[in-house]
Design an enzyme around this catalytic site. Structure first.
Site, PDB file in Angstrom:
ATOM      1  N   TYR A   1       0.654  -1.054  -0.098  1.00 36.24           N
ATOM      2  CA  TYR A   1       0.047  -0.059  -0.028  1.00 36.24           C
ATOM      3  C   TYR A   1       0.891   1.141   0.041  1.00 36.24           C
ATOM      4  CZ  TYR A   1      -3.889  -3.029   1.353  1.00 36.24           C
ATOM      5  OH  TYR A   1      -4.729  -4.028   1.499  1.00 36.24           O
TER       6      TYR A   1
ATOM      7  N   TYR B   1     -14.617  -4.467   3.002  1.00 36.70           N
ATOM      8  CA  TYR B   1     -13.228  -5.100   2.536  1.00 36.70           C
ATOM      9  C   TYR B   1     -13.135  -6.275   3.447  1.00 36.70           C
ATOM     10  CZ  TYR B   1      -8.213  -5.584   2.500  1.00 36.70           C
ATOM     11  OH  TYR B   1      -7.101  -5.976   2.156  1.00 36.70           O
TER      12      TYR B   1
ATOM     13  N   ASP C   1     -17.227 -12.295   8.268  1.00 33.78           N
ATOM     14  CA  ASP C   1     -15.865 -12.075   8.204  1.00 33.78           C
ATOM     15  C   ASP C   1     -15.518 -11.454   9.736  1.00 33.78           C
ATOM     16  OD1 ASP C   1     -13.270 -11.020   7.843  1.00 33.78           O
ATOM     17  OD2 ASP C   1     -13.768 -10.253   5.901  1.00 33.78           O
TER      18      ASP C   1
ATOM     19  N   LYS D   1      -5.998 -12.342  11.705  1.00 30.05           N
ATOM     20  CA  LYS D   1      -5.393 -10.974  12.484  1.00 30.05           C
ATOM     21  C   LYS D   1      -5.193 -11.410  13.969  1.00 30.05           C
ATOM     22  CE  LYS D   1      -6.455  -7.157   9.785  1.00 30.05           C
ATOM     23  NZ  LYS D   1      -7.420  -7.067   8.675  1.00 30.05           N
TER      24      LYS D   1
HETATM   25  C1  LIG Z   1      -7.433  -7.461   7.220  1.00 31.02           C
HETATM   26  C2  LIG Z   1      -8.697  -7.946   6.639  1.00 31.02           C
HETATM   27  C3  LIG Z   1      -8.778  -9.135   5.536  1.00 31.02           C
HETATM   28  C4  LIG Z   1      -7.661  -9.390   4.894  1.00 31.02           C
HETATM   29  O1  LIG Z   1      -6.710 -10.207   5.721  1.00 31.02           O
HETATM   30  P1  LIG Z   1      -5.217 -10.348   5.341  1.00 31.02           P
HETATM   31  O2  LIG Z   1      -4.780 -11.241   6.338  1.00 31.02           O
HETATM   32  O3  LIG Z   1      -4.515  -8.890   5.421  1.00 31.02           O
HETATM   33  O4  LIG Z   1      -5.193 -10.902   4.112  1.00 31.02           O
HETATM   34  C5  LIG Z   1     -10.107  -9.561   5.284  1.00 31.02           C
HETATM   35  N1  LIG Z   1     -11.250  -9.069   5.935  1.00 31.02           N
HETATM   36  C6  LIG Z   1     -11.230  -8.137   6.987  1.00 31.02           C
HETATM   37  C7  LIG Z   1     -12.584  -7.569   7.509  1.00 31.02           C
HETATM   38  C8  LIG Z   1     -10.060  -7.516   7.102  1.00 31.02           C
HETATM   39  O5  LIG Z   1      -9.926  -6.358   8.315  1.00 31.02           O
END
Ligand SMILES: *Cc1c(COP(=O)(O)O)cnc(C)c1O
Length: 429
Positions: free
Chosen positions: A17, A148, A240, A269
């Protein structure tokens, strides 16, 4: 003379980025402890965004470190098709009962984006497996505007078309996007779902909080109504929780603010406490069952070389142990109360709008002449100001957010809040 990390970096590294032509030289970090990171000159930075939202217990946490070292001496990696190992099994055993709804199986991958890819494949093939080839399978995917879900192609497709995806838009598959639900628009949204329901496989959403969109918080009750409606139409629900999982929103998982349970959950995460990359996609029994067959074509053909890496699973186990301690809940509570107080100050600040707080997240928009988007020019100035103040805050456009590891001390939080107050004063706001 010894060249700095930062100099050596610029000769060989391409950062994520980052517009490499205009970006300032990166800061070389050599060590982390708690909510602090130290650079190669010995300066100390407060990590106020949890190193891109992943760190929950602090850097180099001794418990995670010890467990990792022991596992590294025992088994570092092994193939995960036809073989298994203790960290992967133990993590699944311990994680599933903590999750909202009745999640029964864990599918491992490497990061958030891959966890999303797996979820989409599960949902699409679930419908295909359940039918003979005569009936057209449900092909459509639903997502929210401004969503996202990651940077791989499937994950980009279910994300909002934006500066992140622009170069690739024509390569992305079609997805139907819905507005975020409110009690006012819920009737219209349910009508839209009715129009699309016949051929829709799944709805993927970030429960309660859209992170990358600019920390947009929305209503649990309205989301619950929308999800109930989708479920009634046979649409699979993919939560998600890559960002919202592991305590970020006040509850352990954001879906616990709702009554409806998801069919599939994506996690990453905070999963390993922020120590190592790991992705997990979990599912309810009926999803798993739809892949059981004598017919090889009904297999979920997905995997990665490092699927269920034992070190990553061990870090996740160690992080879960810390997460379940009452002390962790107290830390989250303390951060959330401090945020609420500072939100009061922000709400009286004339240059600030849309102050929002959810658990350990506090976000607000700086009022500028520019647009309220990621490309707002103020972002670079915000970033520079806080870098100079040794506070790691990386804005999303003109949105400033504070999202610290739960272990941040009250004193460190005050340093962060003071730097925000100074920023708003010094920039004439
Ligand atoms: C960060 C994120 C992703 C992607 O995860 P990466 O490990 O960066 O590929 C997908 N969904 C959400 C809601 C996120 O915050």
């Amino acid at each position: 003379m010894q060249r700095t990390l930062s100099d050596r970096d610029q000769a060989v590294i391409w950062h994520p980025y980052t517009q490499m032509q205009t970006a300032p030289a990166p800061i070389g970090i050599v060590r982390g402890e708690g909510a602090r990171l130290y650079d190669e000159q010995g300066a100390c930075y407060i990590d106020a965004t949890s190193s891109w939202w992943v760190n929950i217990h602090g850097h180099a946490h001794p418990h995670i470190t010890t467990r990792l070292a022991a596992q590294a001496a025992q088994l570092q990696h092994c193939i995960f098709a036809g073989y298994t190992h203790e960290p992967a099994v133990a993590l699944a055993e311990q994680l599933l009962p903590l999750l909202p709804g009745e999640q029964r199986k864990v599918f491992y991958s490497d990061n958030g984006s891959t966890a999303v890819e797996v979820a989409l494949k599960m949902a699409i093939q679930y419908h295909a497996n359940g039918r003979d080839d005569v009936a057209p399978p449900r092909r459509r995917l639903l997502a929210f505007r401004n969503a996202y879900h990651g940077d791989t192609f499937g994950a980009m497709s279910v994300s909002e078309r934006s500066v992140f995806t622009k170069a690739f838009d024509s390569y992305l598959f079609d997805v139907s996007f819905l507005d975020l639900p409110t009690m006012e628009n819920i009737g219209r949204l349910c009508d839209e779902v009715d129009q699309l329901a016949g051929d829709t496989a799944a709805f993927i959403f970030e429960p309660l909080l859209q992170g990358a969109a600019g920390m947009l918080v929305y209503q649990a009750a309205a989301l619950d109504l929308l999800l109930k409606h989708c479920r009634g139409k046979g649409i699979l629900l993919i939560a998600d929780e890559i960002f919202t999982g592991f305590g970020r929103t006040g509850k352990d998982f954001a879906m616990q603010h709702l009554q409806t349970a998801p069919d599939v959950i994506c996690l990453s995460k905070g999963l390993t406490g922020g120590a190592i990359a790991l992705g997990v996609t979990t599912c309810a029994q009926h999803i798993y069952d739809a892949f059981l067959s004598e017919n090889k074509l009904k297999t979920l053909f997905h995997g990665h070389s490092f699927t269920a890496n034992p070190l990553a699973c061990t870090a996740a186990l160690a992080s879960l142990e810390l997460f379940r301690e009452p002390a962790c809940r107290q830390q989250r509570q303390r951060v959330s109360e401090a945020h609420a107080q500072f939100a009061g100050w922000l709400n009286n600040c004339p240059s600030v709008k849309n102050v929002r707080q959810l658990g350990t997240l506090l976000a607000f928009d700086v009022i500028t002449a520019g647009p309220d988007t990621y490309t707002n020019e103020l972002a670079a100035a915000i970033h520079r100001f806080f870098r100079a103040r040794k506070v790691m805050l990386r804005p999303l456009g003109n949105t400033i957010y504070i999202l610290p590891p739960y272990c941040i001390t009250n004193e460190e939080l005050e340093v962060v809040y003071d730097s925000v107050r100074d920023f708003l004063r010094e920039t004439g706001n």
